[in-house]
Scaffold this active site. Structure first.
Site, PDB file in Angstrom:
ATOM      1  N   HIS A 207       0.814  -1.224   0.000  1.00 13.79           N
ATOM      2  CA  HIS A 207       0.000   0.000   0.000  1.00 13.79           C
ATOM      3  C   HIS A 207       0.843   1.267   0.000  1.00 13.79           C
ATOM      4  CE1 HIS A 207      -4.350  -1.054   0.740  1.00 13.79           C
ATOM      5  NE2 HIS A 207      -3.767  -2.242   0.750  1.00 13.79           N
TER       6      HIS A 207
ATOM      7  N   ASP B 246      -4.417   6.888   1.827  1.00 20.33           N
ATOM      8  CA  ASP B 246      -4.869   5.581   1.367  1.00 20.33           C
ATOM      9  C   ASP B 246      -6.403   5.597   1.447  1.00 20.33           C
ATOM     10  OD1 ASP B 246      -3.465   2.519   1.312  1.00 20.33           O
ATOM     11  OD2 ASP B 246      -5.640   2.625   1.550  1.00 20.33           O
TER      12      ASP B 246
ATOM     13  N   HIS C 116     -17.052  -2.160  -3.151  1.00 17.35           N
ATOM     14  CA  HIS C 116     -17.133  -1.492  -1.851  1.00 17.35           C
ATOM     15  C   HIS C 116     -18.147  -0.346  -1.882  1.00 17.35           C
ATOM     16  CE1 HIS C 116     -14.132  -3.791   0.185  1.00 17.35           C
ATOM     17  NE2 HIS C 116     -13.246  -3.575  -0.766  1.00 17.35           N
TER      18      HIS C 116
ATOM     19  N   HIS D 276      -0.755 -15.115  -7.063  1.00 14.37           N
ATOM     20  CA  HIS D 276      -1.874 -15.061  -6.106  1.00 14.37           C
ATOM     21  C   HIS D 276      -2.921 -14.020  -6.547  1.00 14.37           C
ATOM     22  CE1 HIS D 276       0.361 -11.504  -5.190  1.00 14.37           C
ATOM     23  NE2 HIS D 276      -0.336 -11.191  -4.116  1.00 14.37           N
TER      24      HIS D 276
ATOM     25  N   ASN E  67      -1.408  -5.433  -7.907  1.00 14.92           N
ATOM     26  CA  ASN E  67      -0.165  -4.974  -8.548  1.00 14.92           C
ATOM     27  C   ASN E  67       0.381  -6.042  -9.478  1.00 14.92           C
ATOM     28  OD1 ASN E  67       0.378  -2.300  -7.288  1.00 14.92           O
ATOM     29  ND2 ASN E  67       0.222  -3.536  -5.435  1.00 14.92           N
ATOM     30  N   SER E  68       0.362  -7.286  -9.037  1.00 12.40           N
ATOM     31  CA  SER E  68       0.883  -8.373  -9.867  1.00 12.40           C
ATOM     32  C   SER E  68       0.078  -8.511 -11.153  1.00 12.40           C
ATOM     33  CB  SER E  68       0.861  -9.694  -9.092  1.00 12.40           C
ATOM     34  OG  SER E  68       1.795  -9.627  -8.032  1.00 12.40           O
TER      35      SER E  68
HETATM   36  N1  UDP Z   1       7.255  -8.069  -5.855  1.00  9.66           N
HETATM   37  C1  UDP Z   1       8.534  -7.950  -6.355  1.00  9.66           C
HETATM   38  N2  UDP Z   1       9.371  -9.026  -6.270  1.00  9.66           N
HETATM   39  C2  UDP Z   1       9.005 -10.198  -5.698  1.00  9.66           C
HETATM   40  C3  UDP Z   1       7.683 -10.318  -5.186  1.00  9.66           C
HETATM   41  C4  UDP Z   1       6.837  -9.226  -5.294  1.00  9.66           C
HETATM   42  O1  UDP Z   1       8.919  -6.906  -6.899  1.00  9.66           O
HETATM   43  O2  UDP Z   1       9.828 -11.113  -5.660  1.00  9.66           O
HETATM   44  C5  UDP Z   1       6.357  -6.887  -5.953  1.00  9.66           C
HETATM   45  C6  UDP Z   1       5.469  -6.972  -7.166  1.00  9.66           C
HETATM   46  O3  UDP Z   1       6.121  -6.430  -8.307  1.00  9.66           O
HETATM   47  C7  UDP Z   1       4.245  -6.183  -6.751  1.00  9.66           C
HETATM   48  C8  UDP Z   1       4.208  -6.347  -5.232  1.00  9.66           C
HETATM   49  O4  UDP Z   1       5.494  -6.857  -4.845  1.00  9.66           O
HETATM   50  O5  UDP Z   1       4.384  -4.826  -7.090  1.00  9.66           O
HETATM   51  C9  UDP Z   1       3.132  -7.309  -4.795  1.00  9.66           C
HETATM   52  O6  UDP Z   1       1.924  -6.625  -4.866  1.00  9.66           O
HETATM   53  P1  UDP Z   1       0.536  -7.369  -5.068  1.00  9.66           P
HETATM   54  O7  UDP Z   1      -0.517  -6.331  -5.077  1.00  9.66           O
HETATM   55  O8  UDP Z   1       0.588  -8.235  -6.257  1.00  9.66           O
HETATM   56  O9  UDP Z   1       0.421  -8.340  -3.828  1.00  9.66           O
HETATM   57  P2  UDP Z   1       0.557  -8.147  -2.228  1.00  9.66           P
HETATM   58  O10 UDP Z   1       2.013  -8.113  -1.924  1.00  9.66           O
HETATM   59  O11 UDP Z   1      -0.134  -6.843  -1.853  1.00  9.66           O
HETATM   60  O12 UDP Z   1      -0.123  -9.361  -1.702  1.00  9.66           O
END
Ligand code: UDP
Length: 463
Positions: free
Chosen positions: A20, A120, A151, A357, A361-362
């Site tokens: 976040h 946020d 929401h 998952h 962001n992913s």
């Molecule tokens: N990420 C990364 N390298 C890793 C694992 C995760 O850079 O080895 C970054 C990924 O690029 C993304 C964030 O961590 O920007 C994960 O955000 P996401 O919203 O997908 O999942 P959350 O971490 O909030 O569960």
């Protein structure tokens, strides 16, 4: 109203968990550069000291964005139970008093009252604080537009579900909501949490109040672009005073000094360059989730059986023999790393699929990279994102049965890498990738929305 002050002070309230605060800080840094032409602008970034320590470690060149630590609510000497909700609850119990206190301190130190409050989106109370002071409130929603809409429609959906005795364990689709024909009621689990769920009641309460308060915000900012889901974006515009699509952040917010995610300490990009186009599967479950050991083992065995090279961002713990097996498998075909430069990895031409998952962001980074997804969602908006990937955009598959088994993963890999279905997913995600780039190119929708944001921040008070 033209600004009567030569100096402006903008406060930023960050949610210090998961992914976040990082995106919020990227936005603030981009904004600080964009608004500098209008005069001196000081940003006070309020988060917990833990969060600020990781975010501001390499902060040279951004002196106008100053971190301020708010109380994280942990009683002195308190040992955490390991339940990830616990620190969130303690933090929420300390809010908004912790933010109010440090906001006062920041105003005193910087010698000027705030001109605008960025927060946020979770923090509905930031709207109240901005309202008391007659300044604009700009909440950032760090997840996708579809979950944001849910929401905002919570009460309406609950009314519909109330007639349905199945509750959220139900595979009926949400036909009553425009743009949701492909989404199942069961996909709302985690987004539309109810007070009977095991989730924290403080989190439930916060999300509900957020849905009620966001329509009062001056503008709601989203890490997304209009054309990724135009029907949802249009619907949101009818619910909010203003919706500003200012993503994808990986394309639009490039001004941070190289933060950890972009450093390639483990040589992932060189390793990928040794492989053929679209031949490697990248595996990561984000920054919060660790799949249970039996699923990790099943995934490793599936990768071994399929014989597909893999890059795995792995932070889990396994018992001895499983760990050994995973290392053996990876020594043959794969690379295990504790952290990967994911944004760059997904843009690399060798990557042909992403086991994920489905954190927002992913998902968005996979769209920007044009990589089809193999989805194993766990909590929050991840199931909703999975269904959007699979059934709305047609750019990925859900792992059969919802949990990773050796057979399920082998089957998903076959569908994505070998079947015609996979080729079609690649074509469809290439279209979304093109739309993402068009949105941020000169004259695209991003510049219009970001300019709107700059205008709000630099011109108006109390709008
Ligand atoms: N990420 C990364 N390298 C890793 C694992 C995760 O850079 O080895 C970054 C990924 O690029 C993304 C964030 O961590 O920007 C994960 O955000 P996401 O919203 O997908 O999942 P959350 O971490 O909030 O569960």
């Amino acid at each position: 109203n033209p600004n009567p002050h030569p100096i402006r002070h903008i406060a930023v309230f960050a949610f210090p968990f998961g992914s976040h605060a990082g995106p919020l800080l990227s936005l603030v840094r981009s904004l600080s550069v964009a608004v500098a032409v209008a005069g001196e602008v000081k940003f006070s970034f309020l988060s917990t000291s833990r969060s600020n320590k990781t975010l501001f470690s390499s902060d040279e060149g951004f002196d106008n964005v100053r971190p301020y630590d708010v109380d994280d609510g942990w009683p002195e000497g308190h040992a955490l139970s390991g339940n990830p909700v616990e620190p969130v609850e303690m933090f929420l119990r300390a809010a908004p008093g912790n933010f109010r206190k440090i906001l006062g301190k920041a105003e005193q130190e910087r010698g000027i009252k705030i001109w605008c409050l960025v927060s946020d989106a979770f923090f509905w109370f930031a709207g109240e604080i901005a309202g008391e002071r007659g300044v604009p409130w700009l909440p950032l929603w760090t997840a996708g537009p579809r979950s944001l809409l849910l929401h905002l429609e919570t009460d309406e959906i609950r009314r519909h579900l109330g007639e349905d005795q199945g509750g959220l364990c139900n595979d009926k689709t949400l036909d009553f909501l425009p743009g949701f024909k492909a989404i199942r009621i069961s996909d709302l689990e985690g987004v539309l949490i109810t007070s009977q769920d095991s989730e924290s009641s403080l989190v439930v309460d916060m999300l509900h109040k957020m849905g009620l308060n966001l329509p009062k915000a001056t503008a709601v900012l989203v890490n997304s672009f209009h054309k990724i889901d135009p029907e949802i974006s249009n619907h949101l515009k009818t619910k909010l005073k203003k919706l500003l699509n200012i993503g994808p952040f990986t394309l639009t917010m490039k001004l941070s000094p190289q933060p950890k995610p972009f450093l390639d300490e483990n040589g992932c990009l060189d390793w990928l360059s040794e492989h053929e186009t679209a031949s490697v599967v990248y595996v990561s479950f984000g920054s919060v989730v660790t799949p249970p050991p039996h699923e990790i083992a099943a995934l490793a065995e599936a990768l071994e059986e399929a014989g597909i090279p893999f890059l795995w961002s792995f932070r889990g713990k396994l018992e001895g023999f499983r760990e050994e097996k995973l290392c053996n498998i990876s020594s043959l075909k794969g690379k295990l790393v504790p952290w990967a430069p994911q944004v760059e990895v997904l843009k690399h031409s060798s990557v042909g699929a992403f086991v994920t998952h489905c954190g927002w962001n992913s998902v968005l980074e996979s769209v920007v990279g044009g990589v089809p997804l193999i989805c194993r969602p766990f909590f929050a908006d991840q199931r909703l994102n999975m269904r959007t990937v699979e059934a709305v955009w047609g750019v990925g598959v859900e792992v059969d049965g919802g949990v990773m088994t050796k057979e399920g993963i082998v089957e998903a890999l076959r569908r994505v890498f070998l079947d015609n279905e996979g080729k079609e997913m690649r074509e469809r995600i290439a279209v979304l990738k093109k739309l993402a780039h068009e949105a941020v190119d000169a004259g695209g929708s991003y510049s219009e929305d970001f300019n709107d944001l700059v205008k709000i921040v630099t011109q108006s008070v109390g709008s």
